[in-house]
Motif scaffolding. Structure first.
Motif, PDB file in Angstrom:
ATOM      1  N   MET A  66      43.886 -40.045  29.827  1.00  0.00           N
ATOM      2  CA  MET A  66      43.595 -40.389  28.448  1.00  0.00           C
ATOM      3  C   MET A  66      42.132 -40.046  28.156  1.00  0.00           C
ATOM      4  O   MET A  66      41.250 -40.396  28.911  1.00  0.00           O
ATOM      5  CB  MET A  66      43.866 -41.876  28.220  1.00  0.00           C
ATOM      6  CG  MET A  66      43.707 -42.288  26.794  1.00  0.00           C
ATOM      7  SD  MET A  66      43.921 -44.048  26.594  1.00  0.00           S
ATOM      8  CE  MET A  66      45.519 -44.079  25.861  1.00  0.00           C
ATOM      9  N   ALA A  67      41.908 -39.319  27.096  1.00  0.00           N
ATOM     10  CA  ALA A  67      40.559 -38.887  26.727  1.00  0.00           C
ATOM     11  C   ALA A  67      39.756 -40.053  26.165  1.00  0.00           C
ATOM     12  O   ALA A  67      40.299 -40.937  25.496  1.00  0.00           O
ATOM     13  CB  ALA A  67      40.637 -37.768  25.703  1.00  0.00           C
ATOM     14  N   ALA A  68      38.466 -40.042  26.462  1.00  0.00           N
ATOM     15  CA  ALA A  68      37.578 -41.084  25.947  1.00  0.00           C
ATOM     16  C   ALA A  68      37.367 -40.870  24.448  1.00  0.00           C
ATOM     17  O   ALA A  68      37.220 -39.740  23.989  1.00  0.00           O
ATOM     18  CB  ALA A  68      36.247 -41.045  26.673  1.00  0.00           C
ATOM     19  N   LYS A  69      37.342 -41.958  23.715  1.00  0.00           N
ATOM     20  CA  LYS A  69      37.114 -41.874  22.271  1.00  0.00           C
ATOM     21  C   LYS A  69      35.634 -41.686  21.993  1.00  0.00           C
ATOM     22  O   LYS A  69      34.795 -42.282  22.649  1.00  0.00           O
ATOM     23  CB  LYS A  69      37.609 -43.139  21.575  1.00  0.00           C
ATOM     24  CG  LYS A  69      39.091 -43.301  21.601  1.00  0.00           C
ATOM     25  CD  LYS A  69      39.504 -44.532  20.815  1.00  0.00           C
ATOM     26  CE  LYS A  69      41.008 -44.690  20.831  1.00  0.00           C
ATOM     27  NZ  LYS A  69      41.425 -45.874  20.084  1.00  0.00           N
ATOM     28  N   LYS A  70      35.338 -40.841  21.031  1.00  0.00           N
ATOM     29  CA  LYS A  70      33.957 -40.635  20.620  1.00  0.00           C
ATOM     30  C   LYS A  70      33.645 -41.548  19.453  1.00  0.00           C
ATOM     31  O   LYS A  70      34.456 -41.709  18.551  1.00  0.00           O
ATOM     32  CB  LYS A  70      33.723 -39.185  20.208  1.00  0.00           C
ATOM     33  CG  LYS A  70      33.800 -38.218  21.349  1.00  0.00           C
ATOM     34  CD  LYS A  70      33.432 -36.831  20.882  1.00  0.00           C
ATOM     35  CE  LYS A  70      33.463 -35.867  22.032  1.00  0.00           C
ATOM     36  NZ  LYS A  70      33.074 -34.521  21.600  1.00  0.00           N
ATOM     37  N   LYS A  71      32.465 -42.135  19.494  1.00  0.00           N
ATOM     38  CA  LYS A  71      32.023 -42.975  18.381  1.00  0.00           C
ATOM     39  C   LYS A  71      31.370 -42.113  17.321  1.00  0.00           C
ATOM     40  O   LYS A  71      30.652 -41.172  17.624  1.00  0.00           O
ATOM     41  CB  LYS A  71      31.029 -44.026  18.862  1.00  0.00           C
ATOM     42  CG  LYS A  71      31.640 -45.096  19.707  1.00  0.00           C
ATOM     43  CD  LYS A  71      30.619 -46.162  20.012  1.00  0.00           C
ATOM     44  CE  LYS A  71      31.237 -47.273  20.816  1.00  0.00           C
ATOM     45  NZ  LYS A  71      30.257 -48.332  21.088  1.00  0.00           N
ATOM     46  N   ALA A  72      31.633 -42.449  16.080  1.00  0.00           N
ATOM     47  CA  ALA A  72      30.989 -41.744  14.969  1.00  0.00           C
ATOM     48  C   ALA A  72      29.524 -42.162  14.900  1.00  0.00           C
ATOM     49  O   ALA A  72      29.196 -43.335  15.036  1.00  0.00           O
ATOM     50  CB  ALA A  72      31.679 -42.072  13.660  1.00  0.00           C
ATOM     51  N   VAL A  73      28.661 -41.191  14.720  1.00  0.00           N
ATOM     52  CA  VAL A  73      27.236 -41.464  14.598  1.00  0.00           C
ATOM     53  C   VAL A  73      26.906 -41.547  13.116  1.00  0.00           C
ATOM     54  O   VAL A  73      27.070 -40.582  12.372  1.00  0.00           O
ATOM     55  CB  VAL A  73      26.394 -40.357  15.268  1.00  0.00           C
ATOM     56  CG1 VAL A  73      24.920 -40.623  15.077  1.00  0.00           C
ATOM     57  CG2 VAL A  73      26.750 -40.255  16.736  1.00  0.00           C
ATOM     58  N   ILE A  74      26.469 -42.711  12.693  1.00  0.00           N
ATOM     59  CA  ILE A  74      26.122 -42.922  11.295  1.00  0.00           C
ATOM     60  C   ILE A  74      24.606 -43.042  11.195  1.00  0.00           C
ATOM     61  O   ILE A  74      24.007 -43.866  11.885  1.00  0.00           O
ATOM     62  CB  ILE A  74      26.799 -44.181  10.727  1.00  0.00           C
ATOM     63  CG1 ILE A  74      28.316 -44.031  10.837  1.00  0.00           C
ATOM     64  CG2 ILE A  74      26.370 -44.439   9.294  1.00  0.00           C
ATOM     65  CD1 ILE A  74      29.081 -45.281  10.484  1.00  0.00           C
ATOM     66  N   PRO A  75      23.974 -42.229  10.385  1.00  0.00           N
ATOM     67  CA  PRO A  75      22.518 -42.286  10.253  1.00  0.00           C
ATOM     68  C   PRO A  75      22.054 -43.622   9.663  1.00  0.00           C
ATOM     69  O   PRO A  75      22.801 -44.305   8.971  1.00  0.00           O
ATOM     70  CB  PRO A  75      22.199 -41.154   9.277  1.00  0.00           C
ATOM     71  CG  PRO A  75      23.421 -40.338   9.164  1.00  0.00           C
ATOM     72  CD  PRO A  75      24.570 -41.192   9.557  1.00  0.00           C
ATOM     73  N   VAL A  76      20.812 -43.949   9.954  1.00  0.00           N
ATOM     74  CA  VAL A  76      20.193 -45.146   9.389  1.00  0.00           C
ATOM     75  C   VAL A  76      19.597 -44.758   8.037  1.00  0.00           C
ATOM     76  O   VAL A  76      18.812 -43.817   7.941  1.00  0.00           O
ATOM     77  CB  VAL A  76      19.081 -45.673  10.316  1.00  0.00           C
ATOM     78  CG1 VAL A  76      18.370 -46.856   9.680  1.00  0.00           C
ATOM     79  CG2 VAL A  76      19.661 -46.040  11.665  1.00  0.00           C
ATOM     80  N   PHE A  77      19.992 -45.477   7.004  1.00  0.00           N
ATOM     81  CA  PHE A  77      19.500 -45.184   5.654  1.00  0.00           C
ATOM     82  C   PHE A  77      18.457 -46.209   5.246  1.00  0.00           C
ATOM     83  O   PHE A  77      18.626 -47.402   5.472  1.00  0.00           O
ATOM     84  CB  PHE A  77      20.658 -45.175   4.656  1.00  0.00           C
ATOM     85  CG  PHE A  77      21.700 -44.146   4.968  1.00  0.00           C
ATOM     86  CD1 PHE A  77      21.409 -42.798   4.844  1.00  0.00           C
ATOM     87  CD2 PHE A  77      22.951 -44.513   5.408  1.00  0.00           C
ATOM     88  CE1 PHE A  77      22.362 -41.837   5.136  1.00  0.00           C
ATOM     89  CE2 PHE A  77      23.911 -43.571   5.703  1.00  0.00           C
ATOM     90  CZ  PHE A  77      23.618 -42.225   5.567  1.00  0.00           C
ATOM     91  N   THR A  78      17.378 -45.725   4.645  1.00  0.00           N
ATOM     92  CA  THR A  78      16.276 -46.601   4.260  1.00  0.00           C
ATOM     93  C   THR A  78      16.062 -46.651   2.756  1.00  0.00           C
ATOM     94  O   THR A  78      15.201 -47.385   2.292  1.00  0.00           O
ATOM     95  CB  THR A  78      14.969 -46.114   4.909  1.00  0.00           C
ATOM     96  OG1 THR A  78      14.689 -44.792   4.441  1.00  0.00           O
ATOM     97  CG2 THR A  78      15.071 -46.105   6.432  1.00  0.00           C
ATOM     98  N   GLY A  79      16.802 -45.842   1.997  1.00  0.00           N
ATOM     99  CA  GLY A  79      16.564 -45.759   0.561  1.00  0.00           C
ATOM    100  C   GLY A  79      15.467 -44.778   0.221  1.00  0.00           C
ATOM    101  O   GLY A  79      15.012 -44.701  -0.914  1.00  0.00           O
ATOM    102  N   ARG A  80      15.048 -44.019   1.222  1.00  0.00           N
ATOM    103  CA  ARG A  80      13.983 -43.029   1.043  1.00  0.00           C
ATOM    104  C   ARG A  80      14.376 -42.023  -0.028  1.00  0.00           C
ATOM    105  O   ARG A  80      15.520 -41.604  -0.122  1.00  0.00           O
ATOM    106  CB  ARG A  80      13.762 -42.313   2.373  1.00  0.00           C
ATOM    107  CG  ARG A  80      12.862 -41.117   2.319  1.00  0.00           C
ATOM    108  CD  ARG A  80      12.722 -40.494   3.706  1.00  0.00           C
ATOM    109  NE  ARG A  80      13.747 -39.529   4.010  1.00  0.00           N
ATOM    110  CZ  ARG A  80      13.682 -38.232   3.717  1.00  0.00           C
ATOM    111  NH1 ARG A  80      12.637 -37.761   3.067  1.00  0.00           N
ATOM    112  NH2 ARG A  80      14.646 -37.418   4.057  1.00  0.00           N
ATOM    113  N   ASN A  81      13.410 -41.638  -0.833  1.00  0.00           N
ATOM    114  CA  ASN A  81      13.618 -40.603  -1.840  1.00  0.00           C
ATOM    115  C   ASN A  81      13.518 -39.247  -1.141  1.00  0.00           C
ATOM    116  O   ASN A  81      12.451 -38.870  -0.664  1.00  0.00           O
ATOM    117  CB  ASN A  81      12.572 -40.716  -2.948  1.00  0.00           C
ATOM    118  CG  ASN A  81      12.806 -39.728  -4.056  1.00  0.00           C
ATOM    119  OD1 ASN A  81      13.897 -39.216  -4.234  1.00  0.00           O
ATOM    120  ND2 ASN A  81      11.764 -39.455  -4.817  1.00  0.00           N
TER     121      ASN A  81
END
Length: 78
Positions: free
Chosen positions: A1-16
Motif C-alpha cells: 500500500m502506497a503512503a499517502k502524501k499530505k497536501a502542502v498549504i502555504p501560510v497566508f498572512t494577508g500580505r499585499n
C-alpha cells in the motif's frame, strides 16, 4: 500500500502581493492587471479609488492570489 502524501498549504498572512510579482508569475502586464482589477474582470484583488481623481490603490491579498491564479511567493514559509 502506497503512503499517502499530505497536501502542502502555504501560510497566508494577508500580505499585499505586488502587481509586479503577479505580472511576472502570470505573464500579464502590470497595466493590464490594473485595468482588469478596476473593471472587475480580474478577481484576485481590489482597485480602491483615491478621492475623486483617477488614481487607485491596489490590494491583492496573498490568499486570494493563490486561490485564483495559484501563485505563492517562494520566500514565504510553507
Amino acid at each position: 500500500m502506497a503512503a499517502k502524501k499530505k497536501a502542502v498549504i502555504p501560510v497566508f498572512t494577508g500580505r499585499n502581493v505586488a502587481l509586479s510579482e503577479i505580472s511576472q508569475a502570470s505573464g500579464i502586464g502590470i497595466a493590464t492587471i490594473k485595468h482588469g482589477l478596476r473593471d472587475g474582470v480580474l478577481d484576485f484583488g481590489y482597485a480602491i479609488p483615491c478621492g475623486e481623481s483617477n488614481q487607485y490603490r491596489y490590494y491583492c491579498p496573498d490568499k486570494l492570489v493563490y486561490e485564483k491564479i495559484g501563485y505563492v511567493s517562494s520566500n514565504e514559509e510553507v
